[in-house]
Design an enzyme around this catalytic site. Structure first.
Site, short mmCIF file in Angstrom:
data_model
loop_
_atom_site.label_atom_id
_atom_site.label_comp_id
_atom_site.label_asym_id
_atom_site.label_seq_id
_atom_site.Cartn_x
_atom_site.Cartn_y
_atom_site.Cartn_z
NE ARG A 90 5.33 -3.72 -4.56
CZ ARG A 90 4.02 -3.81 -4.30
NH1 ARG A 90 3.55 -3.57 -3.09
NH2 ARG A 90 3.17 -4.15 -5.26
CG ASP B 14 0.10 1.85 -5.59
OD1 ASP B 14 -1.06 1.47 -5.83
OD2 ASP B 14 0.79 1.43 -4.66
N GLY C 192 0.85 -1.19 0.00
CA GLY C 192 0.00 0.00 0.00
C GLY C 192 0.89 1.24 0.00
CG ASN D 161 -5.31 1.65 -7.21
OD1 ASN D 161 -4.52 1.70 -6.27
ND2 ASN D 161 -6.51 1.12 -7.08
O1 MRU Z 1 0.44 -4.17 -4.45
P1 MRU Z 1 -0.14 -3.40 -3.30
O2 MRU Z 1 -0.96 -4.22 -2.37
O3 MRU Z 1 0.92 -2.58 -2.58
O4 MRU Z 1 -1.11 -2.37 -4.01
C1 MRU Z 1 -1.87 -1.50 -3.24
C2 MRU Z 1 -2.83 -0.71 -4.00
O5 MRU Z 1 -2.92 -0.81 -5.20
C3 MRU Z 1 -3.60 0.29 -3.26
O6 MRU Z 1 -4.83 0.51 -3.88
C4 MRU Z 1 -2.81 1.59 -3.30
O7 MRU Z 1 -1.53 1.42 -2.77
C5 MRU Z 1 -3.49 2.65 -2.61
S1 MRU Z 1 -2.94 2.69 -0.94
C6 MRU Z 1 -3.92 3.51 0.00
#
Ligand code: MRU
Length: 375
Positions: A95, A249, A55, A259
């Protein structure tokens, strides 16, 4: 947020030994509650890469704490700016898509190098990392207050009938320190006794919706239903979705939104059905350097085995099972970009705005000044 009466966050400094960063291991939720210790740069990189933490705002907070971990481990060598920078670069590369990571690491690094002794540098790193973490929590609270008004307006229009909100992935407090981004308006609406119901996209391949968002909402007592990633369009066609709220993101200053993979398809379906599609984000998730999200935002490609195997609880143990034929290759694109034209608006800590460069810069006028001076 409170879980079973206890206030918890996804990241904190260990109460007995504040050189250890503790995080909830989100890979095990909702079936097991495991806390991981991060003591070295490798621990922090591993936690971000393997999605122990995930996230965008939480990746940022973890990156900030990671600089503190680097400073602690470098000892006297923390006075070597080149070495500190090399380790910070390695952290930033853990990442690629969430811009919060490089933003937070750079913000701590910039302050740390002002310290004139090793111990001063460690203290600065600690304080700055904690300040970023608090600030993200505070911003999410404000996102909740600003987004609440949208939900309240829909409730009025529906004359008090339940407001149905669809969300994708997990943009909740687990992803953000407190409140969440997409979930913050839901939590605020719930606290104001507004009848809401949330459609939770399961969000393959790692099921952050089914595992994490459903767990979060359930722990707060919010009505929700887990649906397959492909169900949203059908629900929208049948009047069962009033509003979509997702996180992001990385969002360009022109309003293109990266996202979790599948967000773009939800935005297309929302547009076709005239349903408002909002993106909730703190200012740390805007990328003030990128104009064209589809062309410029780096999209992470992860291990295909995350697609090939599904994880769940079996005989009280977390187990993985293979779904496709053993030798079928799989592709694992972790994010997609929703162009600004499909986004109704942004919910930020400063207020709600439309999805265009002009609207965004109205909320963040200091960035306009930065563009002007760089020309
Ligand atoms: O791969 P992730 O679980 O890190 O991806 C998270 C998302 O896509 C969330 O929607 C995004 O980080 C928004 S966080 C509030």
């Amino acid at each position: 947020m409170k879980v079973d009466g206890k206030h918890i966050r996804p990241i904190w400094l260990n109460a007995e030994d504040d050189t250890i960063v503790n995080v909830i291991d989100q890979r095990a939720l909702p079936h097991k509650f495991i806390v991981a210790d991060l003591k070295t740069l490798n621990d922090v990189i591993h936690a971000i890469k393997e999605m122990v933490v995930r996230g965008a705002p939480l990746i940022g907070a973890t990156g900030a704490c990671g600089v503190y971990v680097i400073a602690l481990n470098l000892g006297k060598d923390v006075m070597q700016d080149d070495l500190l920078q090399t380790e910070c670069e390695a952290l930033k590369n853990a990442r690629p898509t969430a811009v919060n990571l490089s933003w937070a690491v750079d913000a701590v690094f910039k302050e740390v190098i002002r310290g004139s002794s090793a111990s001063e540098r460690v203290n600065i790193a600690r304080e700055k990392a904690l300040a970023i973490t608090e600030c993200e929590a505070e911003n999410c609270k404000k996102i909740g207050e600003n987004g609440f008004k949208l939900i309240e307006a829909i409730r009025k229009k529906k004359k008090g009938k339940a407001v149905n909100i669809l969300t994708h992935c997990n943009a909740g407090w687990l992803a953000c320190v407190e409140y969440g981004t997409a979930t913050a308006p839901m939590y605020t609406a719930f606290d104001h006794h507004i009848d809401i119901h949330v459609w939770v996209d399961e969000t393959r391949p790692l099921n952050q919706g089914a595992r994490l968002t459903a767990w979060e909402l359930g722990k707060q007592g919010i009505k929700h239903t887990v649906i397959t990633d492909n169900a949203g369009g059908h629900l929208m066609q049948h009047g069962l979705v009033d509003l979509v709220i997702v996180g992001t993101d990385r969002t360009t200053y022109t309003g293109d939104v990266a996202n979790k993979i599948g967000t773009y398809l939800k935005a297309l379906a929302a547009k076709d059905n005239d349903i408002p599609f909002y993106v909730a984000l703190p200012s740390s998730t805007f990328d003030w350097t990128m104009r064209d999200g589809v062309k410029e935002i780096p999209i992470e490609e992860r291990d295909p085995d995350e697609v090939r195997y599904v994880q769940g609880l079996y005989n009280n143990r977390i187990a993985s099972v293979l779904v496709p034929p053993e030798f079928s290759p799989a592709g694992n694109y972790a994010f997609d970009v929703t162009p600004a034209r499909l986004v109704t608006g942004f919910i930020t800590e400063r207020g709600v705005c439309g999805a265009s460069e002009a609207e965004i810069l109205k909320l963040f006028p200091e960035k306009r000044a930065a563009f002007a001076s760089s020309k």
